[in-house]
Scaffold this motif. Structure first.
Motif, mmCIF file in Angstrom:
data_model
loop_
_atom_site.group_PDB
_atom_site.id
_atom_site.type_symbol
_atom_site.label_atom_id
_atom_site.label_comp_id
_atom_site.label_asym_id
_atom_site.label_seq_id
_atom_site.Cartn_x
_atom_site.Cartn_y
_atom_site.Cartn_z
ATOM 1 N N GLY A 41 0.779 -1.231 0.000
ATOM 2 C CA GLY A 41 0.000 0.000 0.000
ATOM 3 C C GLY A 41 0.809 1.279 0.000
ATOM 4 N N GLU A 42 2.109 1.191 -0.267
ATOM 5 C CA GLU A 42 2.952 2.391 -0.219
ATOM 6 C C GLU A 42 2.696 3.304 -1.408
ATOM 7 O OE1 GLU A 42 7.696 3.659 0.011
ATOM 8 O OE2 GLU A 42 7.096 1.585 -0.378
ATOM 9 N N GLU A 43 2.620 4.607 -1.143
ATOM 10 C CA GLU A 43 2.467 5.608 -2.184
ATOM 11 C C GLU A 43 3.839 6.102 -2.622
ATOM 12 O OE1 GLU A 43 0.021 8.662 -0.594
ATOM 13 O OE2 GLU A 43 -1.777 7.389 -0.430
ATOM 14 N N PRO A 44 3.937 6.719 -3.814
ATOM 15 C CA PRO A 44 5.233 7.268 -4.260
ATOM 16 C C PRO A 44 5.799 8.253 -3.245
ATOM 17 C CG PRO A 44 3.649 7.252 -6.062
ATOM 18 C CD PRO A 44 2.877 6.893 -4.820
ATOM 19 N N LEU A 45 7.114 8.235 -3.086
ATOM 20 C CA LEU A 45 7.761 9.113 -2.113
ATOM 21 C C LEU A 45 7.643 10.579 -2.524
ATOM 22 C CD1 LEU A 45 11.015 7.064 -1.422
ATOM 23 C CD2 LEU A 45 9.058 7.328 0.105
ATOM 24 N N ARG A 46 7.431 11.439 -1.533
ATOM 25 C CA ARG A 46 7.380 12.884 -1.762
ATOM 26 C C ARG A 46 8.725 13.489 -1.361
ATOM 27 N NH1 ARG A 46 2.542 11.882 0.988
ATOM 28 N NH2 ARG A 46 3.360 12.921 2.863
ATOM 29 N N VAL A 51 13.221 14.649 2.686
ATOM 30 C CA VAL A 51 14.219 15.535 3.290
ATOM 31 C C VAL A 51 13.918 15.743 4.768
ATOM 32 C CG1 VAL A 51 15.151 17.874 3.291
ATOM 33 C CG2 VAL A 51 14.758 16.697 1.125
ATOM 34 N N LEU A 52 12.657 15.996 5.095
ATOM 35 C CA LEU A 52 12.274 16.176 6.498
ATOM 36 C C LEU A 52 12.519 14.902 7.300
ATOM 37 C CD1 LEU A 52 8.952 18.218 6.134
ATOM 38 C CD2 LEU A 52 11.178 19.045 6.904
ATOM 39 N N TYR A 231 6.791 -0.389 11.042
ATOM 40 C CA TYR A 231 8.018 -0.107 10.298
ATOM 41 C C TYR A 231 7.822 1.151 9.462
ATOM 42 C CZ TYR A 231 5.019 -2.702 7.093
ATOM 43 O OH TYR A 231 3.946 -3.138 6.368
ATOM 44 N N SER A 232 8.853 1.536 8.722
ATOM 45 C CA SER A 232 8.761 2.738 7.895
ATOM 46 C C SER A 232 9.433 2.511 6.549
ATOM 47 C CB SER A 232 9.422 3.932 8.598
ATOM 48 O OG SER A 232 9.403 5.081 7.763
ATOM 49 N N ASN A 233 8.907 3.176 5.531
ATOM 50 C CA ASN A 233 9.508 3.094 4.198
ATOM 51 C C ASN A 233 10.844 3.820 4.111
ATOM 52 O OD1 ASN A 233 8.418 5.650 4.500
ATOM 53 N ND2 ASN A 233 7.557 5.748 2.434
ATOM 54 N N MET A 234 11.204 4.589 5.154
ATOM 55 C CA MET A 234 12.478 5.305 5.154
ATOM 56 C C MET A 234 13.433 4.797 6.234
ATOM 57 S SD MET A 234 11.990 9.322 4.199
ATOM 58 C CE MET A 234 13.698 9.622 4.662
ATOM 59 N N ASN A 254 2.784 0.435 8.287
ATOM 60 C CA ASN A 254 3.795 1.347 7.745
ATOM 61 C C ASN A 254 3.533 2.757 8.267
ATOM 62 O OD1 ASN A 254 5.715 2.702 6.232
ATOM 63 N ND2 ASN A 254 4.531 2.634 4.329
ATOM 64 N N VAL A 255 4.499 3.303 9.008
ATOM 65 C CA VAL A 255 4.438 4.697 9.452
ATOM 66 C C VAL A 255 5.480 5.443 8.620
ATOM 67 C CG1 VAL A 255 4.580 6.279 11.406
ATOM 68 C CG2 VAL A 255 3.810 3.922 11.764
ATOM 69 N N PRO A 256 5.082 6.080 7.532
ATOM 70 C CA PRO A 256 6.038 6.560 6.535
ATOM 71 C C PRO A 256 6.911 7.728 6.987
ATOM 72 C CG PRO A 256 3.817 7.289 5.999
ATOM 73 C CD PRO A 256 3.680 6.347 7.155
ATOM 74 N N TYR A 257 8.052 7.847 6.293
ATOM 75 C CA TYR A 257 8.983 8.974 6.414
ATOM 76 C C TYR A 257 9.639 9.073 7.787
ATOM 77 C CZ TYR A 257 6.667 10.190 2.079
ATOM 78 O OH TYR A 257 6.154 10.139 0.806
#
Length: 285
Positions: A41-46, A51-52, A231-234, A254-257
């Motif tokens: 279910g991951e969306e494209p990275l912003r 950077v943040l 977990y996280s995509n980053m 998934n808790v992104p970024y």
């Protein structure tokens, strides 16, 4: 004062450079093995969020290193019960860490009403992961004896996840744990581990190592406990990031970024951890 400022500057410089170096590895891994970098279910990275996320990870690593000596005080504190019989929450750190890594989460859990919260240390990180798993078992038994509870909840960061799963599978921890919540755990190993000296647990946590394959044989979520993987995509220490997805877990979240260390300080992660701890038992329909 000037010496203190210089040491602080060196600390910040070191953690920033380390963070950037590991994110270079993260970027290379995503480009080289794109199919393994995909999360459900991951969306494209912003770009701005990326950077943040890097900035937050550098700040988290700085705080983690700065608080490391607090283990000397933290580990000396006795494991006493606050509410006898209440299920304790035991925090299990990752490779090279210690109990002080969880100071912020421990405080937040207590502030939210969890009375029996304990953070434990296992040492040294370079010995066999099986021996470290036994230390986790010993800590759990000690805290259960102190609190009078029958079972505990375990929150495991990084290597703490595989160690707990091994203990559940092979060392008699099953039956003493109600829920296992992992944070950024390399359940199927990490390529980053190849950058560490090939000793003990570091070698065993390499991507698809014999230890990891042994752990994945049979039931990936051993025992009667309920498993949740956050977990996280980053995550810049768990490569590929898809190895944090635990097959057979009740939930993979998934808790992104967020970077590997930032997972320990994130309010979003804290909310998910508490939701997992409070989630009702699924009805048998």
């Amino acid at each position: 004062m000037s010496v203190i400022l210089m040491l602080l500057a060196l600390l910040v410089l070191g953690t920033v450079l380390t963070t950037l170096a590991f994110y270079l590895c993260w970027y290379y891994d995503r480009r080289s093995f794109p199919e393994q970098a995909v999360l459900p279910g991951e969306e494209p990275l912003r770009p701005l969020s990326v950077v943040l996320g890097i900035v937050k990870e550098a700040a988290a690593l700085t705080l983690l290193v700065a608080s490391y000596p607090l283990r000397l005080i933290h580990d000396a504190s006795p494991a006493r019960t606050r509410h006898h019989g209440e299920v304790p929450v035991i925090l299990v750190h990752g490779y090279g860490g210690n109990s002080a890594n969880f100071l912020f989460m421990q405080w937040r859990l207590k502030w939210r009403g969890w009375s029996n919260v304990y953070s434990v240390s296992y040492t040294p990180p370079h010995i066999n992961a099986r021996k470290l798993s036994q230390q986790v078992v010993d800590h759990v038994q000690r805290i259960l004896d102190a609190t009078g509870a029958e079972k505990a909840h375990l929150i495991c960061h990084s290597m703490g996840g595989p160690l707990t799963r091994y203990a559940m599978k092979n060392l008699g921890l099953d039956g003493k744990v109600d829920r296992v919540v992992t944070l950024g755990s390399p359940h199927y190993g990490s390529r980053i581990a190849a950058l560490f000296p090939p000793l003990g647990a570091a070698a065993q946590l390499r991507y698809q190592s014999p230890f990891i394959r042994e752990l994945a044989t049979g039931e990936p979520c051993p025992g009667s406990a309920r498993y949740f993987s956050i977990y996280s995509n980053m995550d810049n220490f768990v490569l590929p990031v898809s190895t944090a997805v635990l097959h057979g877990a009740e939930e993979n979240i998934n808790v992104p970024y967020l970077g590997h260390c930032a997972l320990l300080y994130s309010t979003r992660v804290m909310d998910q951890v508490e939701r997992c701890l409070l989630k009702p038992v699924p009805s048998a329909e």
